[in-house]
Design a protein around this motif. Structure first.
Motif, PDB file in Angstrom:
ATOM      1  N   ALA A 208      43.264  33.355  17.589  1.00 41.06           N
ATOM      2  CA  ALA A 208      43.401  34.760  17.936  1.00 41.06           C
ATOM      3  C   ALA A 208      42.602  35.583  19.104  1.00 41.06           C
ATOM      4  O   ALA A 208      42.403  36.720  19.032  1.00 41.06           O
ATOM      5  CB  ALA A 208      42.995  35.528  16.666  1.00 41.06           C
ATOM      6  N   ASP A 209      42.243  34.744  20.199  1.00 41.56           N
ATOM      7  CA  ASP A 209      41.772  35.259  21.012  1.00 41.56           C
ATOM      8  C   ASP A 209      42.377  36.155  22.250  1.00 41.56           C
ATOM      9  O   ASP A 209      43.515  35.828  22.600  1.00 41.56           O
ATOM     10  CB  ASP A 209      41.004  34.206  22.198  1.00 41.56           C
ATOM     11  N   ILE A 210      41.943  37.235  22.527  1.00 42.11           N
ATOM     12  CA  ILE A 210      42.410  38.248  23.547  1.00 42.11           C
ATOM     13  C   ILE A 210      41.656  38.028  24.650  1.00 42.11           C
ATOM     14  O   ILE A 210      40.419  38.712  24.528  1.00 42.11           O
ATOM     15  CB  ILE A 210      42.673  39.647  22.983  1.00 42.11           C
ATOM     16  N   CYS A 211      41.832  38.146  25.880  1.00 44.08           N
ATOM     17  CA  CYS A 211      41.375  38.174  27.131  1.00 44.08           C
ATOM     18  C   CYS A 211      41.966  39.520  27.674  1.00 44.08           C
ATOM     19  O   CYS A 211      43.163  39.664  27.876  1.00 44.08           O
ATOM     20  CB  CYS A 211      41.524  36.903  27.903  1.00 44.08           C
ATOM     21  N   VAL A 212      41.097  40.355  28.489  1.00 46.96           N
ATOM     22  CA  VAL A 212      41.428  41.613  28.804  1.00 46.96           C
ATOM     23  C   VAL A 212      41.311  41.579  30.454  1.00 46.96           C
ATOM     24  O   VAL A 212      40.381  41.553  31.005  1.00 46.96           O
ATOM     25  CB  VAL A 212      40.474  42.488  28.419  1.00 46.96           C
ATOM     26  N   GLN A 213      42.726  41.741  31.207  1.00 42.83           N
ATOM     27  CA  GLN A 213      42.395  41.858  32.649  1.00 42.83           C
ATOM     28  C   GLN A 213      42.343  43.393  32.999  1.00 42.83           C
ATOM     29  O   GLN A 213      43.240  44.116  32.577  1.00 42.83           O
ATOM     30  CB  GLN A 213      43.841  41.266  33.189  1.00 42.83           C
ATOM     31  N   VAL A 214      41.536  43.655  33.940  1.00 48.48           N
ATOM     32  CA  VAL A 214      41.423  44.986  34.374  1.00 48.48           C
ATOM     33  C   VAL A 214      42.151  44.959  35.880  1.00 48.48           C
ATOM     34  O   VAL A 214      41.655  44.614  36.810  1.00 48.48           O
ATOM     35  CB  VAL A 214      40.118  45.524  34.550  1.00 48.48           C
ATOM     36  N   VAL A 215      43.295  45.228  35.594  1.00 51.49           N
ATOM     37  CA  VAL A 215      44.327  44.699  36.704  1.00 51.49           C
ATOM     38  C   VAL A 215      43.702  45.378  38.141  1.00 51.49           C
ATOM     39  O   VAL A 215      43.816  44.545  39.167  1.00 51.49           O
ATOM     40  CB  VAL A 215      45.724  45.163  36.369  1.00 51.49           C
ATOM     41  N   GLU A 216      43.524  46.487  38.076  1.00 54.83           N
ATOM     42  CA  GLU A 216      43.201  47.281  39.594  1.00 54.83           C
ATOM     43  C   GLU A 216      41.950  46.935  40.143  1.00 54.83           C
ATOM     44  O   GLU A 216      41.858  46.733  41.438  1.00 54.83           O
ATOM     45  CB  GLU A 216      43.092  48.665  39.253  1.00 54.83           C
ATOM     46  N   ASP A 217      41.123  46.024  39.402  1.00 57.41           N
ATOM     47  CA  ASP A 217      39.891  45.501  39.851  1.00 57.41           C
ATOM     48  C   ASP A 217      39.759  44.033  40.125  1.00 57.41           C
ATOM     49  O   ASP A 217      38.944  43.560  40.558  1.00 57.41           O
ATOM     50  CB  ASP A 217      38.530  45.919  38.792  1.00 57.41           C
ATOM     51  N   GLY A 218      40.897  43.266  39.628  1.00 57.69           N
ATOM     52  CA  GLY A 218      40.846  41.942  40.095  1.00 57.69           C
ATOM     53  C   GLY A 218      39.809  41.408  38.858  1.00 57.69           C
ATOM     54  O   GLY A 218      39.461  40.233  39.535  1.00 57.69           O
ATOM     55  N   ILE A 219      39.573  41.897  37.915  1.00 61.11           N
ATOM     56  CA  ILE A 219      38.398  41.220  36.936  1.00 61.11           C
ATOM     57  C   ILE A 219      39.351  41.003  35.517  1.00 61.11           C
ATOM     58  O   ILE A 219      40.012  41.725  35.087  1.00 61.11           O
ATOM     59  CB  ILE A 219      37.367  42.002  36.746  1.00 61.11           C
ATOM     60  N   GLU A 250      44.624  31.460  34.989  1.00 60.11           N
ATOM     61  CA  GLU A 250      44.612  31.443  36.324  1.00 60.11           C
ATOM     62  C   GLU A 250      46.086  31.771  37.136  1.00 60.11           C
ATOM     63  O   GLU A 250      46.061  32.228  37.991  1.00 60.11           O
ATOM     64  CB  GLU A 250      44.132  29.789  36.756  1.00 60.11           C
ATOM     65  N   ARG A 251      47.140  31.395  36.332  1.00 61.27           N
ATOM     66  CA  ARG A 251      48.571  31.632  36.573  1.00 61.27           C
ATOM     67  C   ARG A 251      48.890  33.244  36.803  1.00 61.27           C
ATOM     68  O   ARG A 251      49.366  33.777  37.562  1.00 61.27           O
ATOM     69  CB  ARG A 251      49.357  30.784  35.991  1.00 61.27           C
ATOM     70  N   ASN A 252      48.433  33.686  35.639  1.00 56.06           N
ATOM     71  CA  ASN A 252      49.014  35.007  35.325  1.00 56.06           C
ATOM     72  C   ASN A 252      47.945  35.954  35.327  1.00 56.06           C
ATOM     73  O   ASN A 252      48.556  37.148  35.443  1.00 56.06           O
ATOM     74  CB  ASN A 252      49.576  34.884  33.798  1.00 56.06           C
ATOM     75  N   ALA A 253      46.640  35.939  35.621  1.00 60.17           N
ATOM     76  CA  ALA A 253      45.759  37.082  35.515  1.00 60.17           C
ATOM     77  C   ALA A 253      44.714  36.709  36.752  1.00 60.17           C
ATOM     78  O   ALA A 253      43.435  36.958  36.632  1.00 60.17           O
ATOM     79  CB  ALA A 253      44.959  36.876  34.307  1.00 60.17           C
ATOM     80  N   ALA A 254      45.303  36.006  37.838  1.00 63.65           N
ATOM     81  CA  ALA A 254      44.421  35.616  38.838  1.00 63.65           C
ATOM     82  C   ALA A 254      43.432  36.489  39.352  1.00 63.65           C
ATOM     83  O   ALA A 254      43.694  37.547  39.730  1.00 63.65           O
ATOM     84  CB  ALA A 254      45.365  35.270  40.233  1.00 63.65           C
ATOM     85  N   SER A 255      42.105  36.297  38.925  1.00 57.03           N
ATOM     86  CA  SER A 255      41.186  37.108  39.024  1.00 57.03           C
ATOM     87  C   SER A 255      39.953  36.829  39.954  1.00 57.03           C
ATOM     88  O   SER A 255      39.673  35.516  40.111  1.00 57.03           O
ATOM     89  CB  SER A 255      40.407  37.539  37.730  1.00 57.03           C
ATOM     90  N   ARG A 256      39.277  37.531  40.833  1.00 52.84           N
ATOM     91  CA  ARG A 256      38.292  37.253  41.416  1.00 52.84           C
ATOM     92  C   ARG A 256      36.942  36.855  41.113  1.00 52.84           C
ATOM     93  O   ARG A 256      35.836  36.318  41.136  1.00 52.84           O
ATOM     94  CB  ARG A 256      37.913  38.344  42.646  1.00 52.84           C
ATOM     95  N   LEU A 257      36.845  37.384  39.693  1.00 50.77           N
ATOM     96  CA  LEU A 257      35.796  37.297  38.642  1.00 50.77           C
ATOM     97  C   LEU A 257      36.271  37.215  37.102  1.00 50.77           C
ATOM     98  O   LEU A 257      37.012  37.962  36.768  1.00 50.77           O
ATOM     99  CB  LEU A 257      34.892  38.728  38.735  1.00 50.77           C
ATOM    100  N   TRP A 258      35.569  36.248  36.520  1.00 48.37           N
ATOM    101  CA  TRP A 258      35.801  36.008  35.134  1.00 48.37           C
ATOM    102  C   TRP A 258      34.624  36.362  34.333  1.00 48.37           C
ATOM    103  O   TRP A 258      33.618  35.988  34.727  1.00 48.37           O
ATOM    104  CB  TRP A 258      36.090  34.596  34.874  1.00 48.37           C
ATOM    105  N   ILE A 259      34.778  37.477  33.337  1.00 48.56           N
ATOM    106  CA  ILE A 259      33.557  37.855  32.661  1.00 48.56           C
ATOM    107  C   ILE A 259      33.495  37.048  31.244  1.00 48.56           C
ATOM    108  O   ILE A 259      34.256  37.306  30.305  1.00 48.56           O
ATOM    109  CB  ILE A 259      33.429  39.350  32.510  1.00 48.56           C
ATOM    110  N   PRO A 260      32.407  36.247  30.910  1.00 47.22           N
ATOM    111  CA  PRO A 260      32.469  35.637  29.720  1.00 47.22           C
ATOM    112  C   PRO A 260      31.515  36.346  28.615  1.00 47.22           C
ATOM    113  O   PRO A 260      30.973  37.163  29.220  1.00 47.22           O
ATOM    114  CB  PRO A 260      31.699  34.453  29.977  1.00 47.22           C
TER     115      PRO A 260
END
Length: 337
Positions: A208-219, A250-260
């Motif tokens: 049940a993992d949720i990853c959260v994309q901050v769209v405007e910041d590319g994170i 990587e396909r749907n939330a292409a981000s410049r930074l991934w926060i673990p």
């Protein structure tokens, strides 16, 4: 015997003696007051770090809970929106949550916390909810429905108890505050001009993992789906599911930074974890296909360059690699049928 242990035991004995014939709701209320009276110590301050125009983090330097770090093992991430702050995972105790609130009030005086998002049901990610609710009132606390059900069930109190044991009662006084708003894959939460987009791709670190994309910041905050120089706990997870999750992110939330949830953010967090997980899982597949036992699979894993090159820099490698190989071997066996 530690003073906190003695106080808790004495108060509990008094309560039980006094309330032997009291209604259950009264007994429960007194038990809660005992827990709140016997509280663990204050957690030392950890600074806020800015990662992007709207994203801040309190980095946890440790990956595992100890009495010395008082359970400070998970990063706490915050999104500064025009309306207020959104918390992405609240830490492992009420004391850690209170420490985070002190930092937020210094940096963002007068700015409220609007909501919490819990990425999954492991206690270092949700047990700090209590502090934010006590400070800011009833908040929407978002999570995947599977996470909500798990915390309502066995996981909530189990993690609270484990954290107390691992920290020698440093987290005492923490109560389980269950998320109250379900999240779905693709759902968006908008806070003024900022958009938080949810990603869930099936069983990865947990079901049940949720990853959260901050769209405007590319994170994108990935929780424990990926970690920095630490192997994610796979007891509730899937290697194949995790690798699928990386590809989809990587396909749907292409981000410049991934926060673990653990370790430092970076552009290469998913790739580092992908290669390590492939180095564990693929030799286990080979061993299963060739009819080799678990010990042979472990030898193959340890010789794999993707694993060998990361062994020295991976926290907890020596003490945990045997378990992780065993889990990968079991998953490879199941996939073969």
């Amino acid at each position: 015997m530690k003073r906190r242990h003695f106080l808790r035991g004495s108060l509990a004995l008094t309560a039980l003696t006094t309330l032997e014939f009291a209604p259950w709701h009264v007994v429960s209320a007194v038990a809660r007051e005992v827990d709140e009276f016997v509280r663990g110590p204050v957690v030392k301050d950890h600074p806020l770090e800015q990662l992007s125009p709207h994203v801040w983090m309190i980095h946890s330097p440790d990956g595992f809970p100890t009495p010395e770090n008082q359970g400070m093992m998970c990063n706490l991430t915050f999104v500064d929106t025009p309306r207020g702050l959104v918390v992405l995972d609240s830490g492992a105790s009420v004391q850690i949550g209170e420490m985070a609130i002190r930092q937020l009030r210094q940096k963002f005086p007068g700015k409220p916390v609007l909501a919490i998002i819990n990425s999954h049901y492991h206690g270092d990610h949700f047990l700090g909810n209590q502090a934010f609710v006590e400070a800011f009132g009833d908040l929407p606390i978002y999570a995947h429905p599977g996470t909500i059900a798990a915390i309502q069930g066995l996981e909530g109190n189990m993690w609270r108890t484990l954290m107390e044991q691992w920290t020698n009662q440093a987290t005492a006084g923490t109560r389980v505050i269950v998320p109250n708003q379900p999240l779905a894959h693709g759902q968006e939460l908008r806070f003024g001009s900022l958009t938080l987009r949810m990603h869930h791709y099936g069983k990865a670190h947990t079901p049940a993992d949720i990853c959260v994309q901050v769209v405007e910041d590319g994170i994108t905050y990935v929780g424990d789906v990926a970690m920095d120089r630490r192997i994610a706990n796979m007891d509730d997870g899937s290697y194949l599911g995790t690798l699928k999750c990386y590809a989809e992110l990587e396909r749907n939330a292409a981000s410049r930074l991934w926060i673990p949830g653990h370790g430092r953010p970076g552009a290469g967090v998913l790739q580092w974890n992908r290669e390590l997980f492939q180095g564990i899982y693929e030799p286990c597949v080979q061993a299963v296909q060739e009819g080799q036992p678990l010990e042979a699979a472990k030898a193959l894993v340890l010789r794999d360059p993707r694993v060998a090159s990361r062994a020295r820099e991976t926290a907890g490698f020596e003490s945990n690699i045997g378990k992780y190989v065993s889990l990968a071997y079991l998953e490879a066996e199941a996939a073969a049928f």
